[in-house]
Enzyme design. Structure first.
Site, short mmCIF file in Angstrom:
data_model
loop_
_atom_site.label_atom_id
_atom_site.label_comp_id
_atom_site.label_asym_id
_atom_site.label_seq_id
_atom_site.Cartn_x
_atom_site.Cartn_y
_atom_site.Cartn_z
N ASN A 1 -10.18 5.28 1.56
CA ASN A 1 -9.30 5.04 0.42
C ASN A 1 -9.50 6.13 -0.63
OD1 ASN A 1 -7.42 2.79 0.42
ND2 ASN A 1 -9.20 1.46 0.75
N ASP B 1 -10.15 1.08 -4.30
CA ASP B 1 -9.06 1.18 -3.33
C ASP B 1 -8.34 2.50 -3.58
OD1 ASP B 1 -6.78 0.54 -1.57
OD2 ASP B 1 -7.56 -1.50 -1.63
N GLU C 1 0.83 -1.21 0.00
CA GLU C 1 0.00 0.00 0.00
C GLU C 1 0.87 1.25 0.00
OE1 GLU C 1 -2.75 1.31 -0.36
OE2 GLU C 1 -4.42 -0.02 0.11
#
Length: 302
Positions: A148, A201, A18
């Site tokens: 997100n 995301d 991430e």
């Protein structure tokens, strides 16, 4: 339409890759394995990936200056010295709540940070989205399950964020000078807009205002014009794609992280690309990540 090429970077698979960031001055990409508590550094000139162990989970990194970076960690916002990895606390972030951690975030063109928190087990409504200018942390939105897709239009007048838990992206008008909202959010994209399914995301916005979103469970990155129309979709050889950032001297490539979190042994074998980090040469029109404008003088050394 241009046919892109995609390749895997020489870094180990992350359980939850991430928060990628590209430092254009050094031609270096940075990202996290959140649950593995690692910060990964990839030096493009050498095609070399390095792993820096962290004392706790972290999810966002931004340049401050040539020698320092801002890190969003599970209990606070920290200044990291690049030469030795030393961390200095700038401000606590839900430090009193051991059930939450930081998640997606990005620096606004003003130099201020938006940062989201979430439950460590993705508990419904446990998270929030905050604004930080180096002095003050201000909560912007509460009762977010999985924050997100935090990103901003090139002029800083619009902001975007998602709650992956409800699979929706919102758009909100901002003060370009501060990155603070000036209106109520409105729905920009819903799950029906995802061409290959999955959940919204991480996202990043190019110089034309196209929002490029990684679809978790959709194995792809899709671009959406400011009016919400689909521009193009690039498939990635990992189903759980997590977050993109622009890389390269011309910012014309897209780095995409991915995850194998939650997979059984069988599921991981069926998705061998899961957790690796990829670069898509798609002739993007990227913009550079803004540096965080550090305004605080008194920093607590930890």
């Amino acid at each position: 339409m241009y046919k892109a090429t995609t390749w895997k970077l020489p870094a180990d698979a992350c359980e939850l890759g991430e928060g990628p960031h590209f430092d254009r001055e050094t031609d270096t990409a940075w990202w996290f394995d959140i649950v593995g508590q690692n910060l990964i550094e990839h030096r493009f000139p050498e095609n070399l990936s390095l792993v820096h162990e962290l004392p706790r989970m972290a999810s966002v990194i931004a340049r401050v200056d040539a020698g320092h970076q801002l890190l969003a960690m599970e209990n606070g916002l920290y200044l990291r010295t690049k030469s030795d990895g030393q961390l200095r606390l700038l401000a606590p972030l839900e430090a009193e709540n051991a059930a939450t951690r930081s998640n997606d975030g990005r620096v606004h063109p003003s130099g201020n940070l938006w940062i989201g928190t979430m439950g460590k087990n993705a508990e419904a409504g446990a998270g929030s989205i905050y604004w930080f200018d180096g002095h003050e942390i201000r909560r912007l939105y509460a009762r977010i399950s999985i924050p997100n897709s935090i990103c901003f239009s090139p002029d800083g007048a619009s902001g975007y964020f998602a709650d992956t838990g409800v699979n929706t992206i919102w758009r909100v008008a901002l003060d370009p000078a501060t990155g603070l909202p000036t209106s109520e959010p409105e729905v920009a994209l819903t799950e029906k807009d995802l061409p290959l399914g999955g959940h919204f995301d991480g996202s990043v916005i190019d110089t034309d205002g196209v929002l490029w979103n990684a679809a978790y469970g959709g194995g792809s990155v899709s671009g959406f014009a400011p009016d919400g129309s689909l521009v193009q979709t690039f498939e990635v050889p990992a189903t759980q794609t997590t977050c993109p950032c622009f890389v390269g001297a011309e910012l014309d490539k897209l780095l995409v992280t991915s995850a194998w979190q939650g997979y059984s042994t069988t599921e991981r074998a069926a998705d061998p690309g899961a957790g690796f980090t990829y670069v898509i040469d798609g002739k993007f029109k990227g913009q550079a990540d803004p540096a965080f404008d550090l305004k605080i003088d008194d920093i607590q050394l930890i």
